[in-house]
Structures are given as structure tokens and as C-alpha cells.
Design an enzyme around this catalytic site. Structure first.
Site, PDB file in Angstrom:
ATOM      1  N   LYS A  53      26.901   9.946  16.046  1.00 33.54           N
ATOM      2  CA  LYS A  53      28.348   9.692  16.105  1.00 33.54           C
ATOM      3  C   LYS A  53      28.647   8.210  15.976  1.00 33.54           C
ATOM      4  O   LYS A  53      29.762   7.767  16.223  1.00 33.54           O
ATOM      5  CB  LYS A  53      28.910  10.197  17.443  1.00 33.54           C
ATOM      6  CG  LYS A  53      28.722  11.677  17.687  1.00 33.54           C
ATOM      7  CD  LYS A  53      29.365  12.055  19.019  1.00 33.54           C
ATOM      8  CE  LYS A  53      29.027  13.472  19.421  1.00 33.54           C
ATOM      9  NZ  LYS A  53      29.445  13.753  20.802  1.00 33.54           N
TER      10      LYS A  53
ATOM     11  N   ARG B  15       9.729   5.210  20.355  1.00 36.14           N
ATOM     12  CA  ARG B  15       9.194   4.913  19.017  1.00 36.14           C
ATOM     13  C   ARG B  15      10.378   4.520  18.155  1.00 36.14           C
ATOM     14  O   ARG B  15      11.430   5.176  18.184  1.00 36.14           O
ATOM     15  CB  ARG B  15       8.490   6.136  18.441  1.00 36.14           C
ATOM     16  CG  ARG B  15       8.156   5.987  16.975  1.00 36.14           C
ATOM     17  CD  ARG B  15       7.282   7.097  16.474  1.00 36.14           C
ATOM     18  NE  ARG B  15       5.902   6.905  16.888  1.00 36.14           N
ATOM     19  CZ  ARG B  15       4.872   7.585  16.379  1.00 36.14           C
ATOM     20  NH1 ARG B  15       5.075   8.498  15.452  1.00 36.14           N
ATOM     21  NH2 ARG B  15       3.641   7.355  16.788  1.00 36.14           N
TER      22      ARG B  15
ATOM     23  N   HIS C 289       1.143  -0.295  18.109  1.00 37.83           N
ATOM     24  CA  HIS C 289       1.056   1.073  18.632  1.00 37.83           C
ATOM     25  C   HIS C 289       0.004   1.009  19.751  1.00 37.83           C
ATOM     26  O   HIS C 289      -1.128   1.484  19.589  1.00 37.83           O
ATOM     27  CB  HIS C 289       0.635   2.008  17.501  1.00 37.83           C
ATOM     28  CG  HIS C 289       0.830   3.462  17.773  1.00 37.83           C
ATOM     29  ND1 HIS C 289       1.105   3.968  19.029  1.00 37.83           N
ATOM     30  CD2 HIS C 289       0.768   4.542  16.941  1.00 37.83           C
ATOM     31  CE1 HIS C 289       1.213   5.292  18.954  1.00 37.83           C
ATOM     32  NE2 HIS C 289       1.012   5.657  17.696  1.00 37.83           N
TER      33      HIS C 289
ATOM     34  N   ARG D 223       1.645  14.164  17.359  1.00 38.64           N
ATOM     35  CA  ARG D 223       0.695  13.991  18.480  1.00 38.64           C
ATOM     36  C   ARG D 223       1.145  12.964  19.502  1.00 38.64           C
ATOM     37  O   ARG D 223       0.914  13.159  20.698  1.00 38.64           O
ATOM     38  CB  ARG D 223      -0.738  13.765  17.991  1.00 38.64           C
ATOM     39  CG  ARG D 223      -1.014  12.542  17.229  1.00 38.64           C
ATOM     40  CD  ARG D 223      -1.949  12.785  16.073  1.00 38.64           C
ATOM     41  NE  ARG D 223      -1.154  13.223  14.947  1.00 38.64           N
ATOM     42  CZ  ARG D 223      -1.516  14.151  14.083  1.00 38.64           C
ATOM     43  NH1 ARG D 223      -2.658  14.739  14.211  1.00 38.64           N
ATOM     44  NH2 ARG D 223      -0.725  14.473  13.091  1.00 38.64           N
ATOM     45  N   THR D 224       1.786  11.876  19.072  1.00 39.06           N
ATOM     46  CA  THR D 224       2.154  10.859  20.072  1.00 39.06           C
ATOM     47  C   THR D 224       3.215  11.416  21.014  1.00 39.06           C
ATOM     48  O   THR D 224       3.102  11.305  22.239  1.00 39.06           O
ATOM     49  CB  THR D 224       2.651   9.574  19.381  1.00 39.06           C
ATOM     50  OG1 THR D 224       1.651   9.133  18.469  1.00 39.06           O
ATOM     51  CG2 THR D 224       2.913   8.474  20.389  1.00 39.06           C
TER      52      THR D 224
HETATM   53  C1  NCD Z   1       0.268   6.865  13.383  1.00 49.47           C
HETATM   54  C2  NCD Z   1       1.627   6.197  13.557  1.00 49.47           C
HETATM   55  O1  NCD Z   1       2.638   6.854  13.754  1.00 49.47           O
HETATM   56  O2  NCD Z   1       1.608   4.983  13.500  1.00 49.47           O
HETATM   57  N1  NCD Z   1       0.233   8.164  13.872  1.00 49.47           N
HETATM   58  C3  NCD Z   1       0.042   8.368  15.205  1.00 49.47           C
HETATM   59  O3  NCD Z   1       0.746   7.848  16.025  1.00 49.47           O
HETATM   60  N2  NCD Z   1      -0.984   9.140  15.570  1.00 49.47           N
HETATM   61  C4  NCD Z   1      -0.273   6.725  12.029  1.00 49.47           C
HETATM   62  C5  NCD Z   1       0.419   7.377  10.875  1.00 49.47           C
HETATM   63  O4  NCD Z   1       1.541   7.837  10.964  1.00 49.47           O
HETATM   64  O5  NCD Z   1      -0.212   7.407   9.809  1.00 49.47           O
END
Ligand code: NCD
Length: 298
Positions: A80, A102, A132, A52-53
Site C-alpha cells: 500500500k 532479508r 549472509h 531454507r533460510t
Molecule cells: C543463498 C542466498 O540467498 O544468498 N541461499 C541461501 O541463503 N541458502 C544463495 C543463493 O541464493 O544462491
């Protein structure tokens, strides 16, 4: 503001401005939204899995008219042997307008922010167990739509708090918006020392009269070898089902950042039930990320 790396980079006014911006974008027709970032280029660089992110950043940026480029790390020169810094310097040399990243290491963004030239904005889509910020913003935005008076709320967060950047960012965000009644529950070894004052003695005490209940996934991938985890008893001890939810306020909302493990941290009946706002969080994620990008890049 140039980058968004930590929710603590924002104050109450800034957060409210972002909410206002999300409301405005929501009220605009699609064609109008496309004008915000027309001609801009956004790179997504995800060193960890995401559904989703990643997708919501991509849809958010393209919905504002930007072109979006996803660097598939598994198929990039990282394989590489290229170093993290060299990858970032290479991307910076191509001068996109924004990098959404990320990374599995805490503070990875802080270490590379200086490598980006003046006009490149860095947005944290999750760093290790640290922060986050856009998840916190979408969580707060979702709460606000149901319960606008943050000072008057009891917010309960249950599960693997220790490894959760979602919990850290949300607690910081609630502090900024002056929510004082925050209750945490989970196994003792998964409630960090810094939050011991918020720890409820039992799950019933945590849920009692709660206005907002946030359930968290067990972040198995972040456990050290010597950290204890017993998944078998998890649902019984730390999971939310319809019976336990009755302890919260009648109009309490139930949240989960996803991905969910049904039958472990949350029952299917609660996840799909009338109090769940889990899919609303997902929808709001697109809007709030649009607000963040529109604000940073304009
Ligand atoms: C979360 C994350 O990646 O920190 N998910 C997200 O971004 N919606 C939480 C998780 O992975 O449990």
C-alpha cells in the site's frame, strides 16, 4: 552483542562459542531445547525469496520455544506504499524480541538497526550481495565437523563470486578462523577486484588438492543490464562434475548453499554423491541459527 549483521562483527572466540553452543543444543533432548526461548517472540521479515533460510530460522526459533511470526511482505502494507522505515518502526512498536530480516539492498540492516529499541535483536538473513552471516556460520560449522583444523585447509569457491553474499561472508569467516589458502574461480568479470589475489588461473588449479569445494549459483537476479552472462557454456567451464572433483583431495567435501541448479554449477552425480555435505549444511543451519538466537536473546 545485540545484533548479528555481518560475520565480521564476530571474532574467533565468539565463533567458537557459537559452535560450542550449537554442539550443546544438539546434545539436548527436544524438551530441554524448548526452554531456551520460551515466551519470546520472533518476527521474520523477508523482502526476498527464500526456502531454507526462512524455514530454518522459523524451525530454529520454534524449536527453542519461541513463537514465530512471518510478515508476508507481498501481502503487507508495503504493497500500500508504506516505506521501509515505517514498516520497521511499526514492528519495533510491537516490541518483539528479535527481527530476522532479508533485504535486497546491501547494508539495509545497518540503516535500520537504530530504529529498534534496546531489547529488539536484529539478525541479518542476507542483505543484497553484501553479507549472509548465519550462512557463513553454518558453512564453517559444517566444515569443522569434517575438517577441524581451519589453518591447514585449502578452500575453493567456484562460480558467481561477485554477486554472492555467501562467498563474501564465508571468505570473511575463513579469514577470522585463519584459513589462508582460499582459491576462487569463475568468469573474470565475476571475480571482484578485492579478491584478485585469491583468483586461480584455471579451474583445475582451483580444485587441485582442495579440502573443501564450495559451488555457487549464478545470481541472475543481481546482474545489471550491462553485465555479461553466458549460461550455455557454464557447466563446461565453471561447473563441477565427478571427473573434475577427482583433482581435489580424496576426502574433500562438496558444499553448496542452495538453491542448486543441477547441470549448471553442479552435476547431479556430485550433488548426490558421497562427498556432498549439502543436506548436512541444511541441517546444521537450524542448529547454528538456534545457537545465534539463544546467544543474542539470553
Ligand atoms: C543463498 C542466498 O540467498 O544468498 N541461499 C541461501 O541463503 N541458502 C544463495 C543463493 O541464493 O544462491
Amino acid at each position: 552483542m545485540k545484533h548479528l549483521l555481518d560475520i565480521k562483527d564476530l571474532n574467533q572466540t565468539r565463533i567458537e562459542q557459537l559452535f560450542q553452543c550449537a554442539d550443546n543444543i544438539k546434545s539436548q533432548p527436544k524438551a530441554e531445547r524448548l526452554k531456551h526461548l520460551i515466551g519470546r517472540q520472533v518476527v521474520c521479515l523477508f523482502y526476498e525469496n527464500s526456502t531454507r533460510t526462512l524455514l530454518s530460522f522459523q524451525l530454529a526459533a520454534s524449536g527453542l520455544g519461541a513463537s514465530v511470526f512471518n510478515l508476508p511482505v507481498d501481502h503487507s502494507s508495503v504493497q500500500k506504499g508504506e516505506s521501509f522505515h515505517d514498516t520497521i518502526k511499526t514492528i519495533a512498536a510491537m516490541a518483539p524480541d528479535a527481527v530476522i530480516m532479508r533485504h535486497p539492498e546491501d547494508y539495509a540492516h545497518r540503516n535500520i538497526a537504530d530504529l529498534l529499541t534496546d531489547n529488539i535483536h536484529l539478525i541479518n538473513a542476507g542483505d543484497g550481495q553484501n553479507q549472509h552471516p548465519t550462512q557463513a556460520l553454518l558453512d564453517l560449522y559444517t566444515i569443522r565437523r569434517h575438517k577441524p583444523d581451519f589453518k591447514d585447509l585449502k578452500v575453493t569457491i567456484i562460480g558467481d563470486i561477485k554477486h554472492s553474499r555467501v562467498a563474501n561472508s564465508l571468505i570473511d569467516g575463513l579469514n577470522i578462523l585463519q584459513t589462508t589458502d582460499i582459491s576462487l574461480f569463475g568468469p573474470d568479470n565475476l571475480i571482484p577486484e578485492q579478491y584478485s589475489d585469491k583468483k586461480a588461473p584455471t579451474i583445475n588449479a582451483a580444485l587441485d588438492q582442495a579440502d573443501v569445494v564450495v559451488m555457487l549459483r549464478i545470481q541472475k537476479e543481481r546482474f545489471e543490464k550491462n553485465e555479461f552472462l553466458n549460461v550455455n557454456q557454464w557447466h563446461q567451464n565453471y561447473g563441477l562434475n565427478s571427473e573434475k572433483l577427482k583433482l581435489a583431495q580424496k576426502d574433500a567435501i562438496v558444499m553448496h548453499p542452495g538453491p542448486m541448479n543441477r547441470g549448471i554449477e553442479i552435476s547431479a552425480a556430485v550433488a548426490d554423491g558421497p562427498q556432498s555435505v549439502i543436506l548436512e549444511q541444511v541441517s546444521n543451519g537450524v542448529l547454528i541459527r538456534q545457537a545465534v538466537m539463544a546467544t543474542l536473546l539470553s
